[in-house]
Every structure is written in C-alpha cells, then in structure tokens.
Write an enzyme that holds these catalytic residues in place. Structure first.
Site, PDB file in Angstrom:
ATOM      1  N   HIS A 477       0.811  -0.844  -0.185  1.00 55.02           N
ATOM      2  CA  HIS A 477       0.107  -0.531   0.340  1.00 55.02           C
ATOM      3  C   HIS A 477       0.913   1.425   0.053  1.00 55.02           C
ATOM      4  CE1 HIS A 477      -3.582   2.874   0.334  1.00 55.02           C
ATOM      5  NE2 HIS A 477      -3.256   2.617   1.523  1.00 55.02           N
ATOM      6  N   ASP A 494      -4.042   9.356   3.390  1.00 56.66           N
ATOM      7  CA  ASP A 494      -4.523   7.066   2.815  1.00 56.66           C
ATOM      8  C   ASP A 494      -5.994   7.539   2.032  1.00 56.66           C
ATOM      9  OD1 ASP A 494      -4.297   4.564   3.150  1.00 56.66           O
ATOM     10  OD2 ASP A 494      -2.580   4.166   4.289  1.00 56.66           O
ATOM     11  N   CYS A 547      -3.757   3.524  -5.369  1.00 58.87           N
ATOM     12  CA  CYS A 547      -3.533   3.898  -4.008  1.00 58.87           C
ATOM     13  C   CYS A 547      -1.783   4.717  -4.413  1.00 58.87           C
ATOM     14  CB  CYS A 547      -2.668   2.882  -2.967  1.00 58.87           C
ATOM     15  SG  CYS A 547      -1.865   1.477  -3.030  1.00 58.87           S
TER      16      CYS A 547
END
Length: 588
Positions: A477, A494, A547
């Site tokens: 991630h 995030d 991401c």
C-alpha cells in the site's frame, strides 16, 4: 430353467476334458485403486488372457444376467472395465471393488481437471457380451488454488508480475480461500481504445468486482498490520535495490489474459479474495468505462462536497460519511438513495462561487489524438527493458510505464520520477518551495535509524523548504506524509482511511535529528503537531489498485496549495496524463 443348468454344466465339463495348453498368456497385472486415474502410462505391454477362457467367463456372466432378468432380481456387474482417459489417452483398469449398476449411465467424481468416459456397448471386444450399455463419466473438479495479493485478485491473481524485476508484492494473506469451480471459457474482443464493435458477455467473475474490491483490499491491509505487530505473518514484499512493484497481489492464476491484437481469452473463475498473484484482477477498458460511467455524475458531486469541506471544517462529516457509504453501495441497488443525494448536492452546487467552479474545471482535461497515439505506443507491446525516459538520475523503461495501465500498481521508479517532476515545477514562480524524498527513504530510516539516511539530504537544507513530501510504502500500500514547515505540522494522507501516527512520530524524530546535525539546534517539539487525514477529508479509492495514483495526485494538489478535489472516476485519465508527462518530462 433345467435346460439352462444343463447347458452350463455341459460347457464346464467340456472345458475340463480338454488338455491344458503348453504356454498360457500372462495376465495383466492389476492396478491399485489409487492409480485408477493416474496419468502415467503403463509401459509393460502384457498379452491378454487366452480367448477361450475369456469366452467362457463372458458366457457365464451372460447366463447369470439372463437368469437374473428371468426372475426379476437386480443384477450387478463386478467387472473391471477398461477406462479410456480423455486427458492423457492412457487406458486405466478399474479395481475389482468398483461396482457399476445396470442403469443407463453412472457418474463418478474424482479430483483433477480432466474427464474420463467409459462406454460398454452390447458387444465386448470379443464380440460376446450383450449386457446393457454403461456410461461412466469421471469429472475431475478444478483443484483448489492458493494464490500469492493484489488477489486484486485478483486476479491472480498472482497480477504478468511486475516487469523488470522490481520490488514485488508477492502474496495475499487471503489466498487461502478456496476457489469455486466454474467451467466456462469466453473469448472476448476488446478494443484498446474503447472501440464500439465488441460486447462483453455477462461474466460471473466480474459481478461485484468493483463492489467488493475495496473491502477486500482493506482486509489485506489489516492482516498486514497485524503481521507488523509481531505476528508470524509472512512478509508480502521482497525488496530490490532499484524499485518495488505491487501488481502481483491482485491478479489471479485463474484469470489468464492475452492481449494480442485486441483479443483476450479469459477463463472465468469466480474472483474470491486470494491475492492471488492475484494476476489479479485485470478488467478490460470496456469494464472500466462501464464502471466509471455509472459513477461519474455521483463522484463529481461528491468532489464538490470534499472541496466544500475544506472551507467549512468538519461541518459536513455526517453527510460525507453517508455519501461515501452510498458510493460503496453503488452496485447493490441503492439508486434511489443516490438520486436523492445527487439532487440535494446539485441544488447546493448552484450556490458555489464561480471561483470554486473554475477550480473544478482544472481537472477537465482532454488528450489530443497525437497524445493518445503516443500514450498507446508506450503502453503497447515492446521490449520491457527499453528505456523510454531518462532524467533525475532515473531511467523509466517500458516495463515501468506499463504499470500505469488501468488497474495496475505503480512501482517506485514511476512514483520517484513523478515526485521529481513536482519538485522541478515548484522552482517556477508562484509555487511553494518543495522537496521530495525517495520512496526508499522511510524503510531505510525505520530499519537503520537516522545514521542510515544522514547523507540522503546532502546539499539540501530541509528547513529552507516550505513543503517536504515523503511517499510511504507499507508492503502492498502507498500513502503520503506531507511535512509543512510553514505550519510546523505533519499530515498523513491515506486513500484507504488508515491512520499513520507512528509514521509521523518517526519522521518528526528525524526532523529533530536533522536539525541538530544541520543547524545545531533542537526543535521545539511542543510546537509541532501531526495529524492523520480522515476519510471524509480527502478522496478515497474505491478499488484495490489505485493507491499509488492517489498518492501522486495528493502530492500534485498539495504542491500547488490547491484543495484536493479529484475523484476515483478520474484515475484512468490521470494515468494517461502521467504517461505523457513522464515521456516528455514535464507536467501538464
């Protein structure tokens, strides 16, 4: 009845009176039940029994069957038929314990991937047997697969692993889930540029992919987080000295794909959460268009809400949470709720000042035909090690560029190159002074402490900058930390809504050590704050593969001091723009 018995006894007596032959053919050796469906070929070719004894056995069986039929008793054959396997062409002998009923057809199921058919006609190889036809179908189920994790998963898998041997995300902890067998193959015509001639069949695999992908990816991150706290969970990433790749996690072995001349052959296997190689889930351009088309209007309006939140603080938090939930339920029949929310938001949009609308139009950028052609060539077939762009002491190969295809995971080289482009742009007038650290900075700092990265800022004084960008990679991630030296704060962004307090603490301690080394002064840590942005404050990804793109776009907007107003549906366009920007080494 008596005639029949007399006939049988007479046959036995005649056989007993005949002298035994001098040399009898060897009998075939029996095979154990475990080797019934073995694919190994028996190389021992042994002659069959002599025809006379074989004839007698079939006569006895035929007589017993006729007698059973006469009295109406059920009759079972305990023969050892020869089974011809469809997968390897060998002949396998069923063990004597196998019982075949005289029903028209029988089915046996065993494990494996091939089918075996047994047909016993009215005549045996010797032309004597006339018992009913027996059809035995041996269907071997698909074996359960365990994949590597984005699997997605995709895919699966796993997801055609990362080109040029960069740092790879290898396996998905959810890969232990079994596959559901499905026997279906579809050959599908796909246009790379979204042509009109092809229709997509209704595929079970793709049902709910977008609906469930984000939740599955979040579960993966939770598993990895547990592993980071001392559990024995195996690491999902292997490190390479030059870069890291993430595509392996969401692709599945069952999702095999060929893109030769626009044709893809897909073996449809239900997409469970196995991060598979997950070649994980690659969806076609048409699938992406269908997904984005249904969400475009809603997400544009949600973008307004994100933008408005920047001016009104936390006032809209309850409404935004509901809106994000509605977006995640888009595939489960919540159209009525969305229509009501859209109408309310559209009414509020009319009250936005023209400046806000102008800000949103910045994202409405269209690529020219020449740009589209250049992008397609870069994403097309070619040597993966071919260098397409070189700058900032970095070389971008075709394999690196192809991580910018839809639903692929970005690697270190692409992200580092893009961060350097942002730094170059910040040298122009009107942009805040900016410095970006490498994607390898934080892992090195965490493992080796300040001394391990002491020389990474040689020739650069971080305290002369206004913003410092730190891309963070945690196994599978990407996220971003922004050091704002003007406001003396660290922000963690995030796209999956996770918190990064520990990351911010490590980076704040790094600033303290850097200040002692470069300026010989201590920071007043009481003046510094760190904060993890909440999901309603920044755009959130709705799949398991963007991401890296969200991290780059966070950095892009922040480096311009602009509110973060982009949405998930813009990611395909942003990916194409980034390809062109890297090739030409300038931002659009």
């Amino acid at each position: 009845m008596y005639r029949w018995l007399t006939k049988v006894l007479g046959t036995i007596l005649r056989l007993c009176e005949r002298p035994a032959p001098g040399a009898r053919a060897l009998l075939k050796r029996r095979r154990s039940s475990s080797s019934l469906f073995s694919t190994a070929v028996d190389t021992d070719e042994i002659p069959a029994k002599r025809p006379r004894l074989d004839c007698f056995i079939h006569q006895v069986k035929n007589s017993l069957y006729n007698a059973a039929s006469l009295f109406g008793f059920p009759f079972q054959l305990t023969t050892k038929p020869m089974v011809s396997s469809a997968c390897n062409g060998t002949r396998n002998v069923a063990p004597s314990g196998e019982v075949f009923s005289n029903s028209p057809s029988c089915e046996l199921t065993t494990s494996g991937s091939c089918s075996s058919m047994l047909k016993l006609g009215n005549k045996s190889p010797n032309g004597i047997s006339d018992y009913p036809k027996i059809r035995v179908t041996v269907a071997r189920d698909q074996p359960r697969r365990v994949l590597p994790s984005f699997g997605f998963t995709l895919k699966s898998e796993g997801y055609n692993r990362r080109p040029s041997g960069r740092r790879h995300s290898k396996s998905n902890p959810e890969s232990s889930l079994p596959w559901k067998p499905q026997e279906q193959g579809v050959t599908e015509m796909i246009s790379e540029e979204g042509g009109k001639g092809a229709r997509r069949p209704h595929c079970t695999v793709e049902e709910g992919v977008q609906k469930d992908e984000r939740e599955k990816y979040l579960k993966l991150l939770e598993r990895l987080k547990e592993g980071a706290h001392g559990s024995t969970f195996p690491p999902a990433v292997s490190h390479h000295s030059s870069q890291r790749t993430q595509m392996d996690t969401l692709k599945t072995k069952g999702w095999m794909e060929e893109q030769n001349h626009g044709v893809r052959t897909t073996h449809l296997v239900p997409k469970q959460y196995r991060v598979v190689e997950t070649r994980g889930p690659l969806c076609s351009v048409r699938s992406e268009k269908r997904y984005s088309k249904g969400k475009a209007d809603t997400e544009k309006v949600v973008g307004l809400r994100f933008e408005k939140d920047g001016t009104r603080g936390h006032q809209l938090e309850p409404d935004l949470s509901e809106e994000v939930s509605a977006r995640l339920r888009l595939g489960s029949g919540s159209n009525g709720l969305l229509r009501r929310k859209i109408s309310v938001l559209e009414a509020k949009e009319k009250n936005f000042p023209s400046k806000e609308k102008d800000r949103r139009t910045e994202d409405l950028f269209e690529l020219t035909e020449d740009m589209e052609k250049e992008i397609s060539n870069a994403l097309g077939h070619g040597p993966p090690d071919e260098i397409l762009s070189s700058a900032f002491k970095l070389r971008i190969t075709r394999g690196d560029i192809q991580t910018l295809k839809n639903y692929h995971w970005l690697n270190d080289e692409v992200i580092n190159f893009y961060m350097n482009l942002l730094v170059e742009r910040s040298k122009k007038q009107g942009y805040p002074a900016l410095h970006a650290l490498s994607t390898f900075f934080y892992p090195k700092l965490k493992s080796g402490g300040y001394q391990a990265v002491k020389r990474w800022t040689k020739g650069v004084n971080l305290f002369d900058q206004e913003l410092v960008l730190v891309p963070i990679h945690r196994k599978v991630h990407w996220s971003l930390v922004v050091m704002d030296l003007r406001k003396k704060c660290l922000k963690y962004l995030d796209s999956m809504g996770q918190k990064g307090h520990r990351i911010c603490e490590i980076l704040l301690q790094y600033l303290q050590d850097e200040s002692k080394t470069k300026r010989n002064t201590d920071l007043n840590l009481l003046e510094w704050t760190h904060y993890s942005m909440k999901p309603h404050e920044i755009p959130q990804q709705l799949n398991g593969s963007d991401c890296g793109m969200f991290t780059c776009k966070y950095a892009d907007y922040i480096s311009r001091d602009k509110p973060i107003t982009f949405t998930q549906h813009q990611m395909p366009l942003f990916r194409k723009k980034m390809v062109w920007e890297i090739l030409h080494q300038q931002l659009l």
